[in-house]
Scaffold this motif. Structure first.
Motif, PDB file in Angstrom:
ATOM      1  N   LYS A  88       0.786  -1.237   0.000  1.00  0.00           N
ATOM      2  CA  LYS A  88       0.000   0.000   0.000  1.00  0.00           C
ATOM      3  C   LYS A  88       0.817   1.284   0.000  1.00  0.00           C
ATOM      4  CE  LYS A  88      -4.222  -1.890   1.959  1.00  0.00           C
ATOM      5  NZ  LYS A  88      -5.458  -1.555   2.714  1.00  0.00           N
ATOM      6  N   VAL A  89       2.066   1.216   0.445  1.00  0.00           N
ATOM      7  CA  VAL A  89       2.848   2.440   0.619  1.00  0.00           C
ATOM      8  C   VAL A  89       3.925   2.572  -0.457  1.00  0.00           C
ATOM      9  CG1 VAL A  89       4.319   3.758   2.198  1.00  0.00           C
ATOM     10  CG2 VAL A  89       2.381   2.445   3.098  1.00  0.00           C
ATOM     11  N   VAL A  90       4.768   1.561  -0.599  1.00  0.00           N
ATOM     12  CA  VAL A  90       5.855   1.623  -1.591  1.00  0.00           C
ATOM     13  C   VAL A  90       5.391   0.922  -2.873  1.00  0.00           C
ATOM     14  CG1 VAL A  90       7.773   1.992  -0.027  1.00  0.00           C
ATOM     15  CG2 VAL A  90       6.959  -0.337  -0.396  1.00  0.00           C
ATOM     16  N   VAL A  91       4.429   1.527  -3.504  1.00  0.00           N
ATOM     17  CA  VAL A  91       3.817   0.995  -4.728  1.00  0.00           C
ATOM     18  C   VAL A  91       4.248   1.872  -5.907  1.00  0.00           C
ATOM     19  CG1 VAL A  91       1.828   0.042  -3.523  1.00  0.00           C
ATOM     20  CG2 VAL A  91       1.748   2.401  -4.306  1.00  0.00           C
ATOM     21  N   PRO A  92       4.075   1.390  -7.143  1.00  0.00           N
ATOM     22  CA  PRO A  92       4.383   2.253  -8.288  1.00  0.00           C
ATOM     23  C   PRO A  92       3.626   3.579  -8.184  1.00  0.00           C
ATOM     24  CG  PRO A  92       4.028  -0.004  -9.016  1.00  0.00           C
ATOM     25  CD  PRO A  92       3.680   0.030  -7.554  1.00  0.00           C
ATOM     26  N   GLY A  93       4.355   4.669  -8.281  1.00  0.00           N
ATOM     27  CA  GLY A  93       3.759   5.989  -8.123  1.00  0.00           C
ATOM     28  C   GLY A  93       3.664   6.444  -6.676  1.00  0.00           C
ATOM     29  N   GLY A  94       4.045   5.566  -5.732  1.00  0.00           N
ATOM     30  CA  GLY A  94       4.000   5.898  -4.311  1.00  0.00           C
ATOM     31  C   GLY A  94       5.390   6.234  -3.787  1.00  0.00           C
ATOM     32  N   LEU A  95       5.620   5.956  -2.501  1.00  0.00           N
ATOM     33  CA  LEU A  95       6.913   6.251  -1.894  1.00  0.00           C
ATOM     34  C   LEU A  95       7.976   5.253  -2.345  1.00  0.00           C
ATOM     35  CD1 LEU A  95       5.940   7.056   1.826  1.00  0.00           C
ATOM     36  CD2 LEU A  95       5.978   8.578  -0.146  1.00  0.00           C
ATOM     37  N   GLN A  96       9.211   5.728  -2.383  1.00  0.00           N
ATOM     38  CA  GLN A  96      10.357   4.843  -2.605  1.00  0.00           C
ATOM     39  C   GLN A  96      10.738   4.214  -1.266  1.00  0.00           C
ATOM     40  OE1 GLN A  96      11.730   4.524  -5.869  1.00  0.00           O
ATOM     41  NE2 GLN A  96       9.857   5.686  -6.278  1.00  0.00           N
ATOM     42  N   TRP A  97      11.226   2.978  -1.296  1.00  0.00           N
ATOM     43  CA  TRP A  97      11.613   2.283  -0.072  1.00  0.00           C
ATOM     44  C   TRP A  97      13.083   2.559   0.208  1.00  0.00           C
ATOM     45  CZ3 TRP A  97       9.682  -3.372   0.971  1.00  0.00           C
ATOM     46  CH2 TRP A  97       9.926  -3.719   2.299  1.00  0.00           C
ATOM     47  N   LEU A  98      13.369   3.263   1.295  1.00  0.00           N
ATOM     48  CA  LEU A  98      14.740   3.604   1.657  1.00  0.00           C
ATOM     49  C   LEU A  98      15.255   2.584   2.665  1.00  0.00           C
ATOM     50  CD1 LEU A  98      15.959   7.244   2.437  1.00  0.00           C
ATOM     51  CD2 LEU A  98      17.108   5.205   3.250  1.00  0.00           C
ATOM     52  N   ARG A  99      16.305   1.869   2.273  1.00  0.00           N
ATOM     53  CA  ARG A  99      16.874   0.817   3.129  1.00  0.00           C
ATOM     54  C   ARG A  99      18.383   0.930   3.320  1.00  0.00           C
ATOM     55  NH1 ARG A  99      13.664  -3.453  -0.528  1.00  0.00           N
ATOM     56  NH2 ARG A  99      14.111  -1.708  -1.917  1.00  0.00           N
ATOM     57  N   TRP A 100      19.071   1.560   2.345  1.00  0.00           N
ATOM     58  CA  TRP A 100      20.528   1.501   2.303  1.00  0.00           C
ATOM     59  C   TRP A 100      21.143   2.896   2.285  1.00  0.00           C
ATOM     60  CZ3 TRP A 100      21.760  -3.263   3.354  1.00  0.00           C
ATOM     61  CH2 TRP A 100      20.960  -4.317   2.884  1.00  0.00           C
ATOM     62  N   LYS A 101      22.378   2.961   2.713  1.00  0.00           N
ATOM     63  CA  LYS A 101      23.134   4.209   2.699  1.00  0.00           C
ATOM     64  C   LYS A 101      23.136   4.834   1.304  1.00  0.00           C
ATOM     65  CE  LYS A 101      27.830   5.944   3.436  1.00  0.00           C
ATOM     66  NZ  LYS A 101      27.894   6.589   2.112  1.00  0.00           N
ATOM     67  N   GLU A 102      23.318   4.009   0.285  1.00  0.00           N
ATOM     68  CA  GLU A 102      23.379   4.526  -1.080  1.00  0.00           C
ATOM     69  C   GLU A 102      22.070   5.194  -1.486  1.00  0.00           C
ATOM     70  OE1 GLU A 102      26.411   1.367  -0.571  1.00  0.00           O
ATOM     71  OE2 GLU A 102      24.283   1.529  -0.091  1.00  0.00           O
ATOM     72  N   GLU A 103      20.946   4.680  -0.980  1.00  0.00           N
ATOM     73  CA  GLU A 103      19.645   5.276  -1.292  1.00  0.00           C
ATOM     74  C   GLU A 103      19.474   6.610  -0.571  1.00  0.00           C
ATOM     75  OE1 GLU A 103      17.374   1.002  -2.044  1.00  0.00           O
ATOM     76  OE2 GLU A 103      17.330   1.947  -0.066  1.00  0.00           O
ATOM     77  N   ALA A 104      20.049   6.735   0.620  1.00  0.00           N
ATOM     78  CA  ALA A 104      20.020   8.019   1.322  1.00  0.00           C
ATOM     79  C   ALA A 104      20.876   9.042   0.581  1.00  0.00           C
ATOM     80  CB  ALA A 104      20.510   7.850   2.763  1.00  0.00           C
TER      81      ALA A 104
END
Length: 315
Positions: free
Chosen positions: A71-87
């Protein structure tokens, strides 16, 4: 002006009422539309297992992770931040992101393998207790004010080794100080205020705040009315007393916000949902320098993530 909010309980509501729509359901404080309205670029979603569901079970933890995915990290929704590189990437893209935290380890059922599974499934913050005792430590309302159990100490070691970050909001003072001694990594208090300004036991003493500052941890000021002002009835401007007190202790670079939206049924007047962050930013800019306000709203939180999140290269 971007915002990072380090605590909301929307997943618990979504689990309790499967028909809720995260996009704009009026029963939720935090919705996709309101995050956009308030320019919230990072929202941390807590996995909290309400006592109404009976004994906390790992399957319910998994259920909330799955709701986040569906429901949250769906296409067009929020990106899922998990890793240092994503930050790191967030600085370049300013894309809206979501993260997962676990609020209280009751649902891990004393099994460190379940903690490992949570990490592999994308959980990055672990709050050790809710208000009372569990298998790892005592919560802040547990009268004996105990520290960690032997298994809880093994949990600290595992978190330090794996890259799971620790959260002391709700932890008893004895546990706070034991963790400060044992942890090799800085930790956060995701949604706690200053006890010197409002005397609720969930707030942090000046000594605890100074310890967080000294380790370069983070303190997320929260919008729970009875943590903001003694007796409740708080207004948006009351938040400034906590901001200024933490700043006076030297914590301007460690300060961030953790609203506790969807975990409360009454709100600070003027801060009823994430869409109100725009008004809050305007208020702060009337009193404080822009670079400081940017740090409180977003920059301090992001700097912590860029430094302390695990790297995907090591996964």
């Amino acid at each position: 002006m971007g915002v990072a909010d380090f605590h909301c309980d929307a997943l618990s509501k979504l689990q309790a009422s499967p028909g809720m729509d995260f996009k704009n359901d009026p029963r939720l404080d935090v919705t996709a539309e309101r995050l956009l309205e308030g320019n919230v670029e990072l929202q941390v979603f807590a996995i909290y297992l309400s006592a109404d569901r009976g004994r906390a079970k790992f399957e319910d933890v998994l259920g909330q992770i799955e709701l986040f995915r569906q429901k949250v990290v769906v296409p067009g929704g929020l990106q899922w931040l998990r890793w240092k590189e994503e930050a790191d990437e967030q600085i370049l893209t300013a894309s809206a992101s979501g993260m997962l935290s676990l609020e209280g380890v009751e649902g891990l059922e004393g099994n460190l393998f379940y903690a490992q599974l949570c990490f592999e499934l994308g959980v990055r913050f672990l709050g050790i207790t809710w208000n009372y005792a569990n298998w790892a430590a005592d919560g802040v309302l547990e009268q004996r004010n105990g520290g960690f159990t032997e298994l809880g100490r093994k949990l600290i070691e595992w978190c330090n080794g794996s890259g799971m970050l620790l959260d002391v909001s709700h932890l008893a003072p004895a546990g706070f100080w034991e963790l400060a001694e044992r942890s090799k990594r800085p930790f956060i208090a995701s949604h706690s205020n200053s006890a010197a300004i409002c005397g609720h036991p969930r707030n942090l003493s000046d000594e605890q705040i100074r310890a967080l500052i000294a380790m370069d941890g983070r303190m997320g000021l929260t919008f729970v009315p009875w943590f903001v002002r003694d007796g409740g009835g708080a207004k948006i401007d009351d938040m400034r007393r906590h901001i200024e007190h933490v700043g006076a202790l030297g914590g301007s670079k460690q300060l961030m916000f953790g609203s506790d939206f969807d975990g409360i049924e009454t709100w600070v007047e003027g801060l009823e949902h994430p869409g109100k962050y725009a008004d809050f930013a305007d208020l702060l800019l009337r009193y404080y320098p822009e670079d400081e306000v940017k740090g409180w709203l977003y920059g301090n939180a992001l700097a912590f993530l860029r430094t302390h999140l695990p790297s995907s290269a090591g996964s």
